[in-house]
Design a protein around this motif. Sequence first.
Motif, PDB file in Angstrom:
ATOM      1  N   TYR A  24       0.842  -1.185   0.000  1.00 44.97           N
ATOM      2  CA  TYR A  24       0.000   0.000   0.000  1.00 44.97           C
ATOM      3  C   TYR A  24       0.885   1.245   0.000  1.00 44.97           C
ATOM      4  O   TYR A  24       2.046   1.213   0.442  1.00 44.97           O
ATOM      5  CB  TYR A  24      -0.931   0.013   1.224  1.00 44.97           C
ATOM      6  N   LEU A  25       0.348   2.332  -0.508  1.00 46.16           N
ATOM      7  CA  LEU A  25       1.041   3.608  -0.559  1.00 46.16           C
ATOM      8  C   LEU A  25       0.108   4.671  -0.007  1.00 46.16           C
ATOM      9  O   LEU A  25      -1.070   4.714  -0.354  1.00 46.16           O
ATOM     10  CB  LEU A  25       1.418   3.959  -1.999  1.00 46.16           C
ATOM     11  N   VAL A  26       0.630   5.512   0.867  1.00 45.28           N
ATOM     12  CA  VAL A  26      -0.167   6.574   1.458  1.00 45.28           C
ATOM     13  C   VAL A  26       0.091   7.873   0.701  1.00 45.28           C
ATOM     14  O   VAL A  26       1.234   8.251   0.456  1.00 45.28           O
ATOM     15  CB  VAL A  26       0.173   6.751   2.949  1.00 45.28           C
ATOM     16  N   LYS A  27      -0.996   8.547   0.314  1.00 48.32           N
ATOM     17  CA  LYS A  27      -0.885   9.832  -0.376  1.00 48.32           C
ATOM     18  C   LYS A  27      -0.472  10.921   0.615  1.00 48.32           C
ATOM     19  O   LYS A  27      -0.939  10.900   1.757  1.00 48.32           O
ATOM     20  CB  LYS A  27      -2.216  10.209  -1.012  1.00 48.32           C
ATOM     21  N   PRO A  28       0.357  11.879   0.224  1.00 46.41           N
ATOM     22  CA  PRO A  28       1.054  11.956  -1.072  1.00 46.41           C
ATOM     23  C   PRO A  28       2.141  10.882  -1.165  1.00 46.41           C
ATOM     24  O   PRO A  28       2.861  10.636  -0.193  1.00 46.41           O
ATOM     25  CB  PRO A  28       1.658  13.364  -1.060  1.00 46.41           C
ATOM     26  N   VAL A  29       2.234  10.244  -2.301  1.00 43.69           N
ATOM     27  CA  VAL A  29       3.107   9.085  -2.478  1.00 43.69           C
ATOM     28  C   VAL A  29       4.571   9.501  -2.517  1.00 43.69           C
ATOM     29  O   VAL A  29       4.976  10.333  -3.329  1.00 43.69           O
ATOM     30  CB  VAL A  29       2.742   8.324  -3.760  1.00 43.69           C
ATOM     31  N   ASN A  30       5.350   8.914  -1.609  1.00 42.74           N
ATOM     32  CA  ASN A  30       6.788   9.151  -1.553  1.00 42.74           C
ATOM     33  C   ASN A  30       7.495   8.334  -2.628  1.00 42.74           C
ATOM     34  O   ASN A  30       7.226   7.143  -2.796  1.00 42.74           O
ATOM     35  CB  ASN A  30       7.311   8.776  -0.162  1.00 42.74           C
ATOM     36  N   GLU A  31       8.405   8.954  -3.365  1.00 42.69           N
ATOM     37  CA  GLU A  31       9.059   8.280  -4.499  1.00 42.69           C
ATOM     38  C   GLU A  31       9.880   7.073  -4.059  1.00 42.69           C
ATOM     39  O   GLU A  31       9.864   6.028  -4.714  1.00 42.69           O
ATOM     40  CB  GLU A  31       9.951   9.273  -5.250  1.00 42.69           C
ATOM     41  N   GLN A  32      10.601   7.197  -2.942  1.00 37.44           N
ATOM     42  CA  GLN A  32      11.418   6.073  -2.469  1.00 37.44           C
ATOM     43  C   GLN A  32      10.544   4.920  -2.007  1.00 37.44           C
ATOM     44  O   GLN A  32      10.825   3.754  -2.315  1.00 37.44           O
ATOM     45  CB  GLN A  32      12.334   6.529  -1.327  1.00 37.44           C
ATOM     46  N   LYS A  33       9.478   5.254  -1.278  1.00 37.04           N
ATOM     47  CA  LYS A  33       8.545   4.214  -0.834  1.00 37.04           C
ATOM     48  C   LYS A  33       7.904   3.527  -2.030  1.00 37.04           C
ATOM     49  O   LYS A  33       7.734   2.301  -2.052  1.00 37.04           O
ATOM     50  CB  LYS A  33       7.457   4.847   0.047  1.00 37.04           C
ATOM     51  N   PHE A  34       7.570   4.320  -3.062  1.00 37.54           N
ATOM     52  CA  PHE A  34       6.981   3.752  -4.272  1.00 37.54           C
ATOM     53  C   PHE A  34       7.942   2.739  -4.900  1.00 37.54           C
ATOM     54  O   PHE A  34       7.538   1.641  -5.279  1.00 37.54           O
ATOM     55  CB  PHE A  34       6.661   4.847  -5.289  1.00 37.54           C
ATOM     56  N   ALA A  35       9.219   3.121  -5.024  1.00 40.36           N
ATOM     57  CA  ALA A  35      10.212   2.243  -5.644  1.00 40.36           C
ATOM     58  C   ALA A  35      10.336   0.925  -4.886  1.00 40.36           C
ATOM     59  O   ALA A  35      10.472  -0.144  -5.488  1.00 40.36           O
ATOM     60  CB  ALA A  35      11.562   2.955  -5.717  1.00 40.36           C
ATOM     61  N   GLU A  36      10.281   0.995  -3.548  1.00 40.92           N
ATOM     62  CA  GLU A  36      10.404  -0.213  -2.723  1.00 40.92           C
ATOM     63  C   GLU A  36       9.209  -1.139  -2.924  1.00 40.92           C
ATOM     64  O   GLU A  36       9.367  -2.353  -3.107  1.00 40.92           O
ATOM     65  CB  GLU A  36      10.518   0.186  -1.244  1.00 40.92           C
ATOM     66  N   VAL A  37       8.008  -0.550  -2.872  1.00 37.07           N
ATOM     67  CA  VAL A  37       6.791  -1.350  -3.026  1.00 37.07           C
ATOM     68  C   VAL A  37       6.702  -1.937  -4.431  1.00 37.07           C
ATOM     69  O   VAL A  37       6.345  -3.104  -4.625  1.00 37.07           O
ATOM     70  CB  VAL A  37       5.542  -0.490  -2.720  1.00 37.07           C
ATOM     71  N   PHE A  38       7.050  -1.137  -5.435  1.00 34.55           N
ATOM     72  CA  PHE A  38       7.010  -1.611  -6.823  1.00 34.55           C
ATOM     73  C   PHE A  38       8.007  -2.751  -7.030  1.00 34.55           C
ATOM     74  O   PHE A  38       7.694  -3.752  -7.688  1.00 34.55           O
ATOM     75  CB  PHE A  38       7.333  -0.468  -7.786  1.00 34.55           C
ATOM     76  N   SER A  39       9.201  -2.614  -6.462  1.00 31.57           N
ATOM     77  CA  SER A  39      10.233  -3.643  -6.621  1.00 31.57           C
ATOM     78  C   SER A  39       9.781  -4.977  -6.036  1.00 31.57           C
ATOM     79  O   SER A  39       9.990  -6.036  -6.648  1.00 31.57           O
ATOM     80  CB  SER A  39      11.530  -3.182  -5.947  1.00 31.57           C
ATOM     81  N   ARG A  40       9.141  -4.949  -4.872  1.00 29.82           N
ATOM     82  CA  ARG A  40       8.656  -6.195  -4.257  1.00 29.82           C
ATOM     83  C   ARG A  40       7.572  -6.840  -5.117  1.00 29.82           C
ATOM     84  O   ARG A  40       7.569  -8.063  -5.311  1.00 29.82           O
ATOM     85  CB  ARG A  40       8.114  -5.915  -2.846  1.00 29.82           C
ATOM     86  N   ALA A  41       6.670  -6.000  -5.624  1.00 24.95           N
ATOM     87  CA  ALA A  41       5.604  -6.538  -6.479  1.00 24.95           C
ATOM     88  C   ALA A  41       6.183  -7.105  -7.776  1.00 24.95           C
ATOM     89  O   ALA A  41       5.749  -8.168  -8.245  1.00 24.95           O
ATOM     90  CB  ALA A  41       4.599  -5.435  -6.795  1.00 24.95           C
ATOM     91  N   GLN A  42       7.153  -6.411  -8.338  1.00 25.65           N
ATOM     92  CA  GLN A  42       7.783  -6.874  -9.575  1.00 25.65           C
ATOM     93  C   GLN A  42       8.460  -8.230  -9.371  1.00 25.65           C
ATOM     94  O   GLN A  42       8.302  -9.144 -10.194  1.00 25.65           O
ATOM     95  CB  GLN A  42       8.822  -5.854 -10.040  1.00 25.65           C
ATOM     96  N   ASP A  43       9.178  -8.381  -8.264  1.00 23.50           N
ATOM     97  CA  ASP A  43       9.851  -9.653  -7.973  1.00 23.50           C
ATOM     98  C   ASP A  43       8.831 -10.779  -7.835  1.00 23.50           C
ATOM     99  O   ASP A  43       9.057 -11.898  -8.310  1.00 23.50           O
ATOM    100  CB  ASP A  43      10.671  -9.542  -6.679  1.00 23.50           C
ATOM    101  N   LYS A  44       7.713 -10.480  -7.183  1.00 25.96           N
ATOM    102  CA  LYS A  44       6.655 -11.485  -6.996  1.00 25.96           C
ATOM    103  C   LYS A  44       6.052 -11.896  -8.341  1.00 25.96           C
ATOM    104  O   LYS A  44       5.854 -13.085  -8.615  1.00 25.96           O
ATOM    105  CB  LYS A  44       5.566 -10.926  -6.087  1.00 25.96           C
ATOM    106  N   ILE A  45       5.795 -10.919  -9.197  1.00 26.36           N
ATOM    107  CA  ILE A  45       5.207 -11.187 -10.510  1.00 26.36           C
ATOM    108  C   ILE A  45       6.145 -12.018 -11.372  1.00 26.36           C
ATOM    109  O   ILE A  45       5.733 -13.007 -12.003  1.00 26.36           O
ATOM    110  CB  ILE A  45       4.862  -9.865 -11.228  1.00 26.36           C
ATOM    111  N   LEU A  46       7.420 -11.639 -11.394  1.00 26.83           N
ATOM    112  CA  LEU A  46       8.390 -12.364 -12.218  1.00 26.83           C
ATOM    113  C   LEU A  46       8.600 -13.783 -11.701  1.00 26.83           C
ATOM    114  O   LEU A  46       8.756 -14.722 -12.483  1.00 26.83           O
ATOM    115  CB  LEU A  46       9.721 -11.604 -12.252  1.00 26.83           C
ATOM    116  N   SER A  47       8.590 -13.936 -10.365  1.00 25.96           N
ATOM    117  CA  SER A  47       8.747 -15.270  -9.773  1.00 25.96           C
ATOM    118  C   SER A  47       7.571 -16.164 -10.148  1.00 25.96           C
ATOM    119  O   SER A  47       7.759 -17.340 -10.507  1.00 25.96           O
ATOM    120  CB  SER A  47       8.859 -15.145  -8.253  1.00 25.96           C
ATOM    121  N   GLU A  48       6.353 -15.613 -10.075  1.00 26.50           N
ATOM    122  CA  GLU A  48       5.164 -16.388 -10.429  1.00 26.50           C
ATOM    123  C   GLU A  48       5.150 -16.726 -11.912  1.00 26.50           C
ATOM    124  O   GLU A  48       4.707 -17.814 -12.305  1.00 26.50           O
ATOM    125  CB  GLU A  48       3.909 -15.599 -10.051  1.00 26.50           C
ATOM    126  N   THR A  49       5.646 -15.805 -12.732  1.00 22.57           N
ATOM    127  CA  THR A  49       5.710 -16.054 -14.178  1.00 22.57           C
ATOM    128  C   THR A  49       6.648 -17.208 -14.493  1.00 22.57           C
ATOM    129  O   THR A  49       6.336 -18.083 -15.307  1.00 22.57           O
ATOM    130  CB  THR A  49       6.184 -14.790 -14.927  1.00 22.57           C
TER     131      THR A  49
END
Length: 242
Positions: free
Chosen positions: A103-128
């Motif tokens: 989850y991301l709390v508005k206003p969205v922090n760029e560093q927090k966004f990068a961390e959350v996106f990276s975890r989701a990306q790793d999960k997606i690629l692993s499942e793929t």
Amino acid sequence: MIKVAICDDEKNIRSYLASLIREQKAECEITEYASAEEYLSSGMGHDLLFLDIALEDSASGMDGMGMARRIRGMEQIKQPAIIFVTGYEKYVYDAFEVEASGYLVKPVNEQKFAEVFSRAQDKILSETEQKKKTLLIQYAGANKAIPLDRIYYMESRKHKVVLYIKDGEQASLRSLEYYAKIGELEEELQGQFCRIHKGYLVNLSCVDEYSRTEIMLANGDKLPLSKYKYEDFVKAYLRFMQ
């Protein structure tokens, strides 16, 4: 390519999130939606969904959490990783109910966004990668994952597909029948499986020898090889062996 959807009723938030996604080290296809109704009627099929919890939808009255519950209840669709975007931290615990990836709390922090996106990306690629190794089917009212290396071949039978699977450590095969289209499986499993006849899809790793009209599998089974599929089969087999 990661298919990303952004669903938020505020255009400026959608644009901001899209710009942050483009800054990440990932090849993404981004689609924006202004309402739950717009997203749900799109056909979906996304890998990742950024979803505003306080989403306002005048047509259905559905907020972001209601939309997430609706998505999780759709067993026949591709389930996206969901990242909630919210102005209130009090909603964070609700995210566990729908197995949100973050989850991301508005206003969205760029560093927090990068961390959350990276975890989701790793999960997606692993499942793929995992999906490349297994075939997930609907069988007897449940999802069943079958390792691809245990499937010798598939046969089209009316509106069903019959899988011929290695039975334990024995050379014999057992069959499993379920509703599917062999053409869709051909596209999904290309690289390891090859269409050798209108009615058969064969696992290239199980091919022992072949002629212009027939393929012999490692367990001794013989399958017909269509003259129209011969050249494509040989090319696919050689690529696989290399």
